[in-house]
Motif scaffolding. Structure first.
Motif, PDB file in Angstrom:
ATOM      1  N   ASP A 253      56.281  29.481  38.448  1.00 12.61           N
ATOM      2  CA  ASP A 253      56.284  28.910  39.514  1.00 12.61           C
ATOM      3  C   ASP A 253      55.578  27.921  40.025  1.00 12.61           C
ATOM      4  OD1 ASP A 253      58.130  29.207  41.933  1.00 12.61           O
ATOM      5  OD2 ASP A 253      56.128  29.628  43.095  1.00 12.61           O
ATOM      6  N   ARG A 254      54.120  27.771  39.649  1.00 15.07           N
ATOM      7  CA  ARG A 254      53.175  26.746  40.088  1.00 15.07           C
ATOM      8  C   ARG A 254      53.763  25.570  39.348  1.00 15.07           C
ATOM      9  NH1 ARG A 254      49.551  31.055  40.669  1.00 15.07           N
ATOM     10  NH2 ARG A 254      48.745  30.670  38.211  1.00 15.07           N
ATOM     11  N   LEU A 255      53.984  25.549  38.061  1.00 14.43           N
ATOM     12  CA  LEU A 255      54.256  24.377  37.001  1.00 14.43           C
ATOM     13  C   LEU A 255      55.796  23.835  37.361  1.00 14.43           C
ATOM     14  CD1 LEU A 255      52.575  25.370  34.033  1.00 14.43           C
ATOM     15  CD2 LEU A 255      51.633  24.290  35.759  1.00 14.43           C
ATOM     16  N   ARG A 256      56.612  24.570  37.860  1.00 14.48           N
ATOM     17  CA  ARG A 256      57.852  24.107  38.038  1.00 14.48           C
ATOM     18  C   ARG A 256      58.124  22.912  38.763  1.00 14.48           C
ATOM     19  NH1 ARG A 256      59.871  28.828  39.396  1.00 14.48           N
ATOM     20  NH2 ARG A 256      60.251  29.267  37.240  1.00 14.48           N
ATOM     21  N   GLN A 257      59.089  21.939  38.338  1.00 13.42           N
ATOM     22  CA  GLN A 257      59.340  20.748  38.896  1.00 13.42           C
ATOM     23  C   GLN A 257      60.358  21.102  40.169  1.00 13.42           C
ATOM     24  OE1 GLN A 257      60.729  17.643  36.550  1.00 13.42           O
ATOM     25  NE2 GLN A 257      59.452  18.601  34.643  1.00 13.42           N
ATOM     26  N   SER A 258      60.086  20.412  41.057  1.00  9.41           N
ATOM     27  CA  SER A 258      60.563  20.727  42.300  1.00  9.41           C
ATOM     28  C   SER A 258      62.122  20.330  42.479  1.00  9.41           C
ATOM     29  CB  SER A 258      60.229  19.712  43.484  1.00  9.41           C
ATOM     30  OG  SER A 258      60.389  18.595  43.185  1.00  9.41           O
ATOM     31  N   VAL A 259      62.651  19.754  41.121  1.00  7.61           N
ATOM     32  CA  VAL A 259      64.293  19.558  41.349  1.00  7.61           C
ATOM     33  C   VAL A 259      64.856  20.577  40.881  1.00  7.61           C
ATOM     34  CG1 VAL A 259      63.783  17.099  40.676  1.00  7.61           C
ATOM     35  CG2 VAL A 259      64.031  18.610  38.860  1.00  7.61           C
ATOM     36  N   TYR A 260      64.181  21.763  40.165  1.00 10.56           N
ATOM     37  CA  TYR A 260      64.855  22.905  39.777  1.00 10.56           C
ATOM     38  C   TYR A 260      65.129  23.757  40.919  1.00 10.56           C
ATOM     39  CZ  TYR A 260      64.155  20.774  35.373  1.00 10.56           C
ATOM     40  OH  TYR A 260      64.257  19.435  34.444  1.00 10.56           O
ATOM     41  N   ARG A 261      65.552  23.622  42.021  1.00 13.24           N
ATOM     42  CA  ARG A 261      65.680  24.527  42.855  1.00 13.24           C
ATOM     43  C   ARG A 261      66.275  25.881  42.762  1.00 13.24           C
ATOM     44  NH1 ARG A 261      69.048  21.578  47.059  1.00 13.24           N
ATOM     45  NH2 ARG A 261      67.172  20.526  47.648  1.00 13.24           N
TER      46      ARG A 261
END
Length: 341
Positions: A253-261
């Motif tokens: 979750d910390r590494l996930r890019q913001s575009v992958y809502r």
């Protein structure tokens, strides 16, 4: 599809096309195809299909399958499929089959998100047919892997393993990132079948491949460390290590890019469910609250199911302050059909 619905989808499609470089040419070509004015295609038409597929995929990641799949299906029927019957040099014809194969795969993936599993299978099979005919190994492997993901999410571990193995076997020359993408799914499927040693071996292979891939380039929009950590979490959970699965999901979750809502909502909900399994109730409620931040923007069957599960899990604890706070935040953004009766 009724005519009024078709016109609405047409407006949506052309709105997507406006975001593509050289969009006047793209829009004009789409209109010409729908009118029957195009008889011969070239590489520019292949690029149109690929660009539209990419844009629709971005909408799917941000807003969910119920938002993006109707546009994808309309584009497939009205523009992409007619291209396949038009005159073209052999190289263009094969490239177009590959591009339409990728669009079929994406449309099937979005059907899975809506919970339309039979429809998804039909799209996936068409994607495999076109990818095979065009010798598009990337889409062929990706589709087999997608079918494995669908199977593992439905709890069909043996079928998921068979499909994941087929995907890996069909791509013997895969680069390190693709290798991690394929082997990570093999690890998840193996864990669901109870094959502990095999799952752990595949996971180590995926980790090594990812390290190599990251040292070469940091590709945007592809399988990345966050995705691998999600698979790590799934493997640990299937093998009974709930605490370890929580740790990996938090890192993901910390590494996930913001575009992958959509992924953020779904995976945070899964994280909360596992925190609750360990008795960490207040932490679970806080994680669910984080998931609710993005949920109102989504039209996703898979996200809906996670929110439905959230309501059922907290219902026995409504005397708890954290549960009541979560419920009051969730109620205004939860569709009535998902609320407990």
């Amino acid at each position: 599809m009724d005519p009024s619905r078709r016109s609405v989808l047409g407006v949506g499609l052309f709105s997507v096309a406006l975001t593509i470089p050289n969009w006047p040419d793209v829009v004009g070509r789409m209109e010409a195809v729908q009118k029957g004015d195009v008889q011969r295609i070239g590489m520019a038409d292949v690029q149109t299909v690929a660009a539209m597929t990419e844009r629709i995929s971005e909408l799917d990641d941000q807003f969910g399958g119920r938002t993006a799949r109707p546009m994808s299906a309309a584009f497939l029927v009205n523009t992409a499929t007619p291209y396949l019957g038009m005159e073209a040099p052999e190289s263009v014809r094969k490239a177009m089959m590959g591009a339409v194969s990728d669009l079929c795969y994406l449309t099937g993936y979005m059907a899975v998100d809506e919970g339309l599993h039979g429809l998804a299978q039909r799209y996936y099979l068409k994607a495999l047919e076109l990818a095979g005919a065009s010798e598009d190994h990337l889409t062929f492997c990706t589709t087999l892997r997608g079918m494995s993901v669908q199977a593992v999410d439905l709890g069909h571990g043996a079928e998921a393993m068979r499909l994941a193995d087929a995907a890996a076997a069909a791509s013997p020359q895969a680069g390190p990132r693709m290798r991690a993408f394929l082997v990570g799914q093999q690890a998840h499927a193996a864990a669901q079948t109870g094959a502990r040693a095999k799952a752990q071996r595949y996971l180590r292979e995926a980790e090594v491949a990812m390290e190599k891939a990251e040292s070469q380039s940091k590709a945007f929009g592809s399988y990345d460390p966050s995705s691998l950590l999600y698979h790590t979490s799934q493997v640990r959970y299937e093998l009974g290590d709930i605490a370890g699965s929580i740790e990996a999901m938090e890192q993901s979750d910390r590494l996930r890019q913001s575009v992958y809502r959509r992924a953020r909502v779904r995976h945070r909900c899964v994280l909360a469910e596992r925190q609750l399994e360990l008795g960490h109730f207040e932490a679970a409620c806080q994680t669910w609250i984080l998931a609710l931040e993005d949920y109102p923007s989504l039209q996703s069957g898979r996200a809906d199911e996670r929110i439905r599960t959230m309501h059922s899990r907290i219902r026995p604890f409504m005397r708890n302050h954290a549960a009541r706070e979560l419920f009051e935040r969730a109620r205004p953004v939860t569709p009535a059909r998902l609320l407990p009766g």
